[in-house]
Design a protein around this motif. Sequence first.
Motif, PDB file in Angstrom:
ATOM      1  N   SER A 185     -92.456  43.667 -53.938  1.00 34.56           N
ATOM      2  CA  SER A 185     -92.508  42.380 -54.657  1.00 34.56           C
ATOM      3  C   SER A 185     -91.991  41.254 -53.771  1.00 34.56           C
ATOM      4  O   SER A 185     -92.554  40.158 -53.747  1.00 34.56           O
ATOM      5  CB  SER A 185     -91.660  42.457 -55.933  1.00 34.56           C
ATOM      6  N   GLY A 186     -90.914  41.550 -53.039  1.00 33.92           N
ATOM      7  CA  GLY A 186     -90.373  40.549 -52.129  1.00 33.92           C
ATOM      8  C   GLY A 186     -91.345  40.186 -51.022  1.00 33.92           C
ATOM      9  O   GLY A 186     -91.495  39.013 -50.663  1.00 33.92           O
ATOM     10  N   ILE A 187     -92.035  41.188 -50.471  1.00 31.22           N
ATOM     11  CA  ILE A 187     -93.000  40.940 -49.398  1.00 31.22           C
ATOM     12  C   ILE A 187     -94.169  40.082 -49.901  1.00 31.22           C
ATOM     13  O   ILE A 187     -94.571  39.107 -49.260  1.00 31.22           O
ATOM     14  CB  ILE A 187     -93.507  42.274 -48.820  1.00 31.22           C
ATOM     15  N   VAL A 188     -94.721  40.444 -51.059  1.00 33.01           N
ATOM     16  CA  VAL A 188     -95.835  39.669 -51.629  1.00 33.01           C
ATOM     17  C   VAL A 188     -95.396  38.233 -51.917  1.00 33.01           C
ATOM     18  O   VAL A 188     -96.126  37.274 -51.652  1.00 33.01           O
ATOM     19  CB  VAL A 188     -96.355  40.340 -52.920  1.00 33.01           C
ATOM     20  N   SER A 189     -94.198  38.094 -52.459  1.00 39.66           N
ATOM     21  CA  SER A 189     -93.668  36.777 -52.788  1.00 39.66           C
ATOM     22  C   SER A 189     -93.585  35.885 -51.555  1.00 39.66           C
ATOM     23  O   SER A 189     -94.021  34.729 -51.572  1.00 39.66           O
ATOM     24  CB  SER A 189     -92.288  36.924 -53.435  1.00 39.66           C
ATOM     25  N   TRP A 190     -93.042  36.399 -50.460  1.00 44.00           N
ATOM     26  CA  TRP A 190     -92.911  35.607 -49.237  1.00 44.00           C
ATOM     27  C   TRP A 190     -94.266  35.303 -48.604  1.00 44.00           C
ATOM     28  O   TRP A 190     -94.502  34.184 -48.122  1.00 44.00           O
ATOM     29  CB  TRP A 190     -92.021  36.336 -48.229  1.00 44.00           C
ATOM     30  N   LEU A 191     -95.164  36.278 -48.575  1.00 43.40           N
ATOM     31  CA  LEU A 191     -96.482  36.043 -47.981  1.00 43.40           C
ATOM     32  C   LEU A 191     -97.256  34.967 -48.728  1.00 43.40           C
ATOM     33  O   LEU A 191     -98.051  34.241 -48.131  1.00 43.40           O
ATOM     34  CB  LEU A 191     -97.289  37.350 -47.970  1.00 43.40           C
ATOM     35  N   SER A 192     -97.015  34.855 -50.027  1.00 46.08           N
ATOM     36  CA  SER A 192     -97.787  33.905 -50.843  1.00 46.08           C
ATOM     37  C   SER A 192     -97.508  32.449 -50.486  1.00 46.08           C
ATOM     38  O   SER A 192     -98.375  31.587 -50.656  1.00 46.08           O
ATOM     39  CB  SER A 192     -97.504  34.143 -52.334  1.00 46.08           C
ATOM     40  N   THR A 193     -96.297  32.138 -49.980  1.00 45.30           N
ATOM     41  CA  THR A 193     -95.965  30.730 -49.722  1.00 45.30           C
ATOM     42  C   THR A 193     -95.210  30.526 -48.403  1.00 45.30           C
ATOM     43  O   THR A 193     -94.562  29.494 -48.223  1.00 45.30           O
ATOM     44  CB  THR A 193     -95.097  30.164 -50.878  1.00 45.30           C
ATOM     45  N   TYR A 194     -95.309  31.461 -47.476  1.00 45.86           N
ATOM     46  CA  TYR A 194     -94.479  31.375 -46.273  1.00 45.86           C
ATOM     47  C   TYR A 194     -94.668  30.087 -45.454  1.00 45.86           C
ATOM     48  O   TYR A 194     -93.678  29.508 -44.986  1.00 45.86           O
ATOM     49  CB  TYR A 194     -94.682  32.590 -45.366  1.00 45.86           C
ATOM     50  N   PRO A 195     -95.892  29.616 -45.226  1.00 47.81           N
ATOM     51  CA  PRO A 195     -96.032  28.377 -44.445  1.00 47.81           C
ATOM     52  C   PRO A 195     -95.199  27.220 -44.991  1.00 47.81           C
ATOM     53  O   PRO A 195     -94.646  26.426 -44.220  1.00 47.81           O
ATOM     54  CB  PRO A 195     -97.537  28.083 -44.533  1.00 47.81           C
ATOM     55  N   MET A 196     -95.080  27.128 -46.319  1.00 44.85           N
ATOM     56  CA  MET A 196     -94.272  26.064 -46.901  1.00 44.85           C
ATOM     57  C   MET A 196     -92.787  26.273 -46.612  1.00 44.85           C
ATOM     58  O   MET A 196     -92.019  25.310 -46.533  1.00 44.85           O
ATOM     59  CB  MET A 196     -94.514  25.989 -48.413  1.00 44.85           C
ATOM     60  N   ASP A 197     -92.361  27.516 -46.430  1.00 46.22           N
ATOM     61  CA  ASP A 197     -90.966  27.779 -46.088  1.00 46.22           C
ATOM     62  C   ASP A 197     -90.654  27.249 -44.689  1.00 46.22           C
ATOM     63  O   ASP A 197     -89.560  26.733 -44.447  1.00 46.22           O
ATOM     64  CB  ASP A 197     -90.673  29.278 -46.162  1.00 46.22           C
ATOM     65  N   VAL A 198     -91.609  27.385 -43.769  1.00 48.38           N
ATOM     66  CA  VAL A 198     -91.427  26.843 -42.416  1.00 48.38           C
ATOM     67  C   VAL A 198     -91.251  25.329 -42.492  1.00 48.38           C
ATOM     68  O   VAL A 198     -90.349  24.756 -41.852  1.00 48.38           O
ATOM     69  CB  VAL A 198     -92.627  27.196 -41.515  1.00 48.38           C
TER      70      VAL A 198
ATOM     71  N   THR B 247     -95.871  41.060 -59.397  1.00 50.62           N
ATOM     72  CA  THR B 247     -96.004  42.256 -58.557  1.00 50.62           C
ATOM     73  C   THR B 247     -95.061  43.354 -59.020  1.00 50.62           C
ATOM     74  O   THR B 247     -95.451  44.527 -59.110  1.00 50.62           O
ATOM     75  CB  THR B 247     -95.705  41.905 -57.083  1.00 50.62           C
ATOM     76  N   TYR B 248     -93.821  42.988 -59.317  1.00 49.14           N
ATOM     77  CA  TYR B 248     -92.848  43.992 -59.764  1.00 49.14           C
ATOM     78  C   TYR B 248     -93.289  44.627 -61.079  1.00 49.14           C
ATOM     79  O   TYR B 248     -93.198  45.853 -61.249  1.00 49.14           O
ATOM     80  CB  TYR B 248     -91.477  43.346 -59.933  1.00 49.14           C
ATOM     81  N   ASP B 249     -93.781  43.819 -61.995  1.00 49.16           N
ATOM     82  CA  ASP B 249     -94.238  44.329 -63.287  1.00 49.16           C
ATOM     83  C   ASP B 249     -95.402  45.309 -63.104  1.00 49.16           C
ATOM     84  O   ASP B 249     -95.402  46.402 -63.683  1.00 49.16           O
ATOM     85  CB  ASP B 249     -94.667  43.161 -64.179  1.00 49.16           C
ATOM     86  N   CYS B 250     -96.375  44.926 -62.287  1.00 52.60           N
ATOM     87  CA  CYS B 250     -97.550  45.782 -62.065  1.00 52.60           C
ATOM     88  C   CYS B 250     -97.168  47.095 -61.378  1.00 52.60           C
ATOM     89  O   CYS B 250     -97.661  48.169 -61.752  1.00 52.60           O
ATOM     90  CB  CYS B 250     -98.592  45.044 -61.224  1.00 52.60           C
ATOM     91  N   LEU B 251     -96.281  47.023 -60.377  1.00 53.49           N
ATOM     92  CA  LEU B 251     -95.895  48.227 -59.642  1.00 53.49           C
ATOM     93  C   LEU B 251     -95.053  49.173 -60.495  1.00 53.49           C
ATOM     94  O   LEU B 251     -95.250  50.392 -60.450  1.00 53.49           O
ATOM     95  CB  LEU B 251     -95.133  47.850 -58.369  1.00 53.49           C
TER      96      LEU B 251
END
Length: 299
Positions: A203-216, A175-179
């Motif tokens: 980039s941080g927002i996309v990163s967290w949204l991609s795997t947030y359930p596993m963080d819980v 995400t950071y590279d593309c933006l």
Amino acid sequence: MALDFLAGCVGGAAGVLVGHPFDTVKVRLQVQSVEKPLYRGTFHCFQSIIKQESVFGLYKGIGSPMMGLTFINALVFGVQGNTIRALGKDTPTNQFLAGSAAGAIQCVICCPMELAKTRMQLQGTGEYKLKTRTYKNSLDCLVKIYQQEGLRGINKGMVSTLIRETPSFGFYFLTYDCLTRSLGCEPEDSFVVPKLLLAGGMSGIVSWLSTYPMDVIKSRIQADGVRGMQQYSGILDCVRKSYQVEGWRVFTRGLTSTLLRAFPVNAATFATVTIFLMYMRSEEVMTECEAALPQPSSL
């Protein structure tokens, strides 16, 4: 090569200072009892912590991430930068692969660090409240866990951490590279800093949204056993029991505070890293140019 590691270290320290209060709120919300919740939501949690524990309560457990995340970011940006060079071409696909490799490798440090952070953040609160403080600091926490449970104890939640971090860091760097490419973040651009902050935050927002359930799930597994009773036998058991008791919303617990934290933390981290690298590399180029100039003969 060493610059990538050093830049990551500086960026990591900046990110920890900005984001730790949000992380404390996230963990408290993720693991609170559904029968007797202490907090109604993100902002209520912030208010309650400050009222009951002062503003320093938001920084509980910061020792572990401050020690660990500075090194972790050094490792992440160092591995990612060197992997990109090893792959030979800076493409979006290689950015994802390099980021995923960096995310997987840093789990060795990230998992014990987050275990200590989680235990410190929960100490003295609600159902985890004890008459005396169990842990003096993050290092003391890890030492005591090791004494009681051995190496396996301080690596509790390693598999869930690995599942979370590997794709998450892939999306992070992609995400950071593309933006930055689409925004045209060049050193000579007078708006380069706001652009870097925007790219890093998103980039941080996309990163967290991609795997947030596993963080819980990771937080619940690492908090499991604090009261002396194990509730979960593994990842799938934790997913099943959490869903049965609280429904699908359990996998979004603490998401608001996480996203509120993700933007400023990663904006600060990525902007710091990128500006540091821009400055240091320009200094290297200037030094090389000066060395190439003919030297005046001594009198």
